[in-house]
Design a protein around this motif. Structure first.
Motif, PDB file in Angstrom:
ATOM      1  N   ASP A 115       0.842  -1.141   0.059  1.00 24.38           N
ATOM      2  CA  ASP A 115       0.012   0.092  -0.115  1.00 24.38           C
ATOM      3  C   ASP A 115       0.877   1.347  -0.075  1.00 24.38           C
ATOM      4  O   ASP A 115       0.499   2.240  -0.828  1.00 24.38           O
ATOM      5  CB  ASP A 115      -0.780   0.051   1.353  1.00 24.38           C
ATOM      6  CG  ASP A 115      -2.200  -0.977   1.100  1.00 24.38           C
ATOM      7  OD1 ASP A 115      -2.170  -1.534  -0.169  1.00 24.38           O
ATOM      8  OD2 ASP A 115      -2.650  -1.256   2.055  1.00 24.38           O
ATOM      9  N   MET A 116       2.009   1.144   0.874  1.00 21.59           N
ATOM     10  CA  MET A 116       2.900   2.216   1.035  1.00 21.59           C
ATOM     11  C   MET A 116       3.581   2.480  -0.500  1.00 21.59           C
ATOM     12  O   MET A 116       3.719   3.726  -0.737  1.00 21.59           O
ATOM     13  CB  MET A 116       3.792   2.404   2.152  1.00 21.59           C
ATOM     14  CG  MET A 116       3.197   2.456   3.339  1.00 21.59           C
ATOM     15  SD  MET A 116       4.367   2.640   4.736  1.00 21.59           S
ATOM     16  CE  MET A 116       4.805   4.373   4.512  1.00 21.59           C
ATOM     17  N   GLY A 117       3.931   1.472  -1.040  1.00 25.27           N
ATOM     18  CA  GLY A 117       4.667   1.608  -2.315  1.00 25.27           C
ATOM     19  C   GLY A 117       3.830   1.979  -3.313  1.00 25.27           C
ATOM     20  O   GLY A 117       4.331   2.884  -4.292  1.00 25.27           O
ATOM     21  N   ASN A 118       2.533   2.064  -3.247  1.00 29.98           N
ATOM     22  CA  ASN A 118       1.432   2.327  -4.098  1.00 29.98           C
ATOM     23  C   ASN A 118       1.160   3.834  -4.002  1.00 29.98           C
ATOM     24  O   ASN A 118       0.879   4.777  -4.961  1.00 29.98           O
ATOM     25  CB  ASN A 118       0.481   1.734  -4.092  1.00 29.98           C
ATOM     26  CG  ASN A 118       0.406   0.345  -4.762  1.00 29.98           C
ATOM     27  OD1 ASN A 118       1.267   0.069  -5.563  1.00 29.98           O
ATOM     28  ND2 ASN A 118      -0.370  -0.617  -4.496  1.00 29.98           N
ATOM     29  N   SER A 119       1.234   4.257  -2.714  1.00 31.75           N
ATOM     30  CA  SER A 119       1.045   5.882  -2.488  1.00 31.75           C
ATOM     31  C   SER A 119       2.049   6.727  -1.870  1.00 31.75           C
ATOM     32  O   SER A 119       1.735   7.916  -1.947  1.00 31.75           O
ATOM     33  CB  SER A 119      -0.105   5.554  -1.285  1.00 31.75           C
ATOM     34  OG  SER A 119       0.434   5.208  -0.229  1.00 31.75           O
ATOM     35  N   THR A 120       3.273   6.290  -2.093  1.00 31.11           N
ATOM     36  CA  THR A 120       4.443   7.129  -1.484  1.00 31.11           C
ATOM     37  C   THR A 120       5.522   6.956  -2.309  1.00 31.11           C
ATOM     38  O   THR A 120       5.605   5.947  -3.344  1.00 31.11           O
ATOM     39  CB  THR A 120       4.648   6.897  -0.036  1.00 31.11           C
ATOM     40  OG1 THR A 120       5.436   5.617   0.014  1.00 31.11           O
ATOM     41  CG2 THR A 120       3.428   6.989   1.111  1.00 31.11           C
ATOM     42  N   ASN A 121       6.604   7.551  -2.136  1.00 33.57           N
ATOM     43  CA  ASN A 121       7.994   7.249  -2.891  1.00 33.57           C
ATOM     44  C   ASN A 121       8.913   6.239  -2.055  1.00 33.57           C
ATOM     45  O   ASN A 121       9.873   6.105  -2.438  1.00 33.57           O
ATOM     46  CB  ASN A 121       8.820   8.661  -3.007  1.00 33.57           C
ATOM     47  CG  ASN A 121       9.343   9.229  -1.619  1.00 33.57           C
ATOM     48  OD1 ASN A 121       8.897   8.879  -0.386  1.00 33.57           O
ATOM     49  ND2 ASN A 121      10.506   9.878  -1.590  1.00 33.57           N
ATOM     50  N   LEU A 122       8.426   5.468  -1.248  1.00 28.08           N
ATOM     51  CA  LEU A 122       8.821   4.421  -0.642  1.00 28.08           C
ATOM     52  C   LEU A 122       8.657   2.909  -1.570  1.00 28.08           C
ATOM     53  O   LEU A 122       7.385   2.938  -1.974  1.00 28.08           O
ATOM     54  CB  LEU A 122       8.506   4.095   0.850  1.00 28.08           C
ATOM     55  CG  LEU A 122       9.027   5.190   1.931  1.00 28.08           C
ATOM     56  CD1 LEU A 122       8.239   4.592   3.110  1.00 28.08           C
ATOM     57  CD2 LEU A 122      10.704   4.640   2.211  1.00 28.08           C
ATOM     58  N   ALA A 123       9.653   2.348  -1.774  1.00 27.76           N
ATOM     59  CA  ALA A 123       9.567   0.976  -2.469  1.00 27.76           C
ATOM     60  C   ALA A 123       8.733   0.082  -1.762  1.00 27.76           C
ATOM     61  O   ALA A 123       8.922   0.228  -0.326  1.00 27.76           O
ATOM     62  CB  ALA A 123      10.717   0.547  -3.082  1.00 27.76           C
ATOM     63  N   VAL A 158       2.853   8.484   6.273  1.00 32.45           N
ATOM     64  CA  VAL A 158       2.184   9.185   5.137  1.00 32.45           C
ATOM     65  C   VAL A 158       1.640  10.672   5.440  1.00 32.45           C
ATOM     66  O   VAL A 158       1.724  11.286   4.685  1.00 32.45           O
ATOM     67  CB  VAL A 158       1.036   8.173   4.511  1.00 32.45           C
ATOM     68  CG1 VAL A 158       0.251   9.042   3.372  1.00 32.45           C
ATOM     69  CG2 VAL A 158       1.500   7.002   3.794  1.00 32.45           C
ATOM     70  N   ASP A 159       1.171  10.512   6.799  1.00 34.89           N
ATOM     71  CA  ASP A 159       0.420  11.924   7.124  1.00 34.89           C
ATOM     72  C   ASP A 159       1.491  12.827   7.343  1.00 34.89           C
ATOM     73  O   ASP A 159       1.555  14.047   6.969  1.00 34.89           O
ATOM     74  CB  ASP A 159      -0.182  11.641   8.433  1.00 34.89           C
ATOM     75  CG  ASP A 159      -0.961  12.699   8.660  1.00 34.89           C
ATOM     76  OD1 ASP A 159      -1.862  13.336   7.854  1.00 34.89           O
ATOM     77  OD2 ASP A 159      -0.961  13.199   9.858  1.00 34.89           O
ATOM     78  N   LEU A 160       2.799  12.391   7.898  1.00 37.00           N
ATOM     79  CA  LEU A 160       3.762  13.243   8.259  1.00 37.00           C
ATOM     80  C   LEU A 160       4.660  13.666   6.462  1.00 37.00           C
ATOM     81  O   LEU A 160       4.637  15.110   6.651  1.00 37.00           O
ATOM     82  CB  LEU A 160       4.987  12.771   8.846  1.00 37.00           C
ATOM     83  CG  LEU A 160       4.711  12.455  10.108  1.00 37.00           C
ATOM     84  CD1 LEU A 160       5.810  11.497  11.035  1.00 37.00           C
ATOM     85  CD2 LEU A 160       4.487  13.888  11.120  1.00 37.00           C
ATOM     86  N   GLY A 161       4.496  12.787   5.818  1.00 39.71           N
ATOM     87  CA  GLY A 161       4.879  13.226   4.253  1.00 39.71           C
ATOM     88  C   GLY A 161       3.990  14.151   3.707  1.00 39.71           C
ATOM     89  O   GLY A 161       4.664  14.999   2.821  1.00 39.71           O
ATOM     90  N   ASN A 162       3.004  14.039   3.902  1.00 44.85           N
ATOM     91  CA  ASN A 162       2.070  14.961   3.262  1.00 44.85           C
ATOM     92  C   ASN A 162       1.834  16.416   3.917  1.00 44.85           C
ATOM     93  O   ASN A 162       1.301  17.153   3.037  1.00 44.85           O
ATOM     94  CB  ASN A 162       0.705  14.184   3.416  1.00 44.85           C
ATOM     95  CG  ASN A 162       0.359  13.244   2.536  1.00 44.85           C
ATOM     96  OD1 ASN A 162       1.004  12.830   1.618  1.00 44.85           O
ATOM     97  ND2 ASN A 162      -0.808  12.234   2.883  1.00 44.85           N
TER      98      ASN A 162
END
Length: 204
Positions: A115-123, A158-162
């Protein structure tokens, strides 16, 4: 006799057309079968990687309480719910085992990582989150399910990154660097992630 002969001729033409149509269907069906077989073989290869890095879990009486079959079924079911193939999921699950995630936590961790790979720049197979969880003791926390604890951490990142001038990958890099010292002085995972965000936001 003539009418009967004409009827047979029409029947012959009809069967020839049906045969030609079926030939196209047969080619398509054969292609689909080959594709399915190839996918199955690729998944089996990827699942071998899961078996290499994860062990089945046994209780004190020697009874298997978490098997490879449960892992395999979980991966197949996950592929029906998220935009990732069974092979991709198995690859991330294999990486999770390699990073020390407990076998019974592998599926929950894998779901969050994809899920994080699909929504952030983390692989999806980024090692930073697993390392962070191991260093801070989150991986060993039994007070909540694997999916819940990794989902909470993922949501926080994700919230911190946003909301700050930094990216999720930068936050995790900094958090992993701070994890050991932060844990030793009594900081929680949230404290460490907050400090990592503040530092990476100002370019450190």
């Amino acid at each position: 006799v003539q009418t009967f002969g004409e009827g047979l001729g029409k029947f012959g033409e009809g069967t020839e057309k049906v045969g030609q149509s079926l030939r196209g269907v047969s080619t398509t069906a054969a292609g689909a079968l080959i594709g399915a077989a190839t996918s199955a073989i690729t998944f089996e290869d990827a699942f071998v990687g899961v078996k290499k890095t994860c062990d089945e879990v046994y209780d004190a009486n020697g009874q298997c309480i978490y098997s490879y079959q449960q892992l395999e079924d979980g991966i197949r079911n996950m592929a029906k719910e998220i935009p990732a193939s069974t092979t991709e999921i198995a690859s991330v699950a294999g990486t999770a085992g390699q990073l020390g995630i407990k076998t019974q936590d592998v599926l929950g961790f894998t779901r969050v990582m994809i899920d994080m790979g699909n929504s952030t720049n983390l692989a999806a197979d980024d090692a930073a989150i697993a390392k962070f969880a191991n260093i801070t003791g989150l991986a060993a926390d039994q007070s909540m399910s694997a999916e819940e604890k990794y989902s909470k951490m993922g949501s926080t990142i994700v919230d911190l990154g946003n909301n700050f001038q930094t990216t999720e990958a930068d936050i995790m890099d900094m958090a992993t660097n701070l994890a050991s010292a932060g844990t030793q002085v009594g900081m929680s995972e949230s404290d460490i992630l907050a400090l990592a965000t503040a530092l990476s936001s100002v370019g450190m």
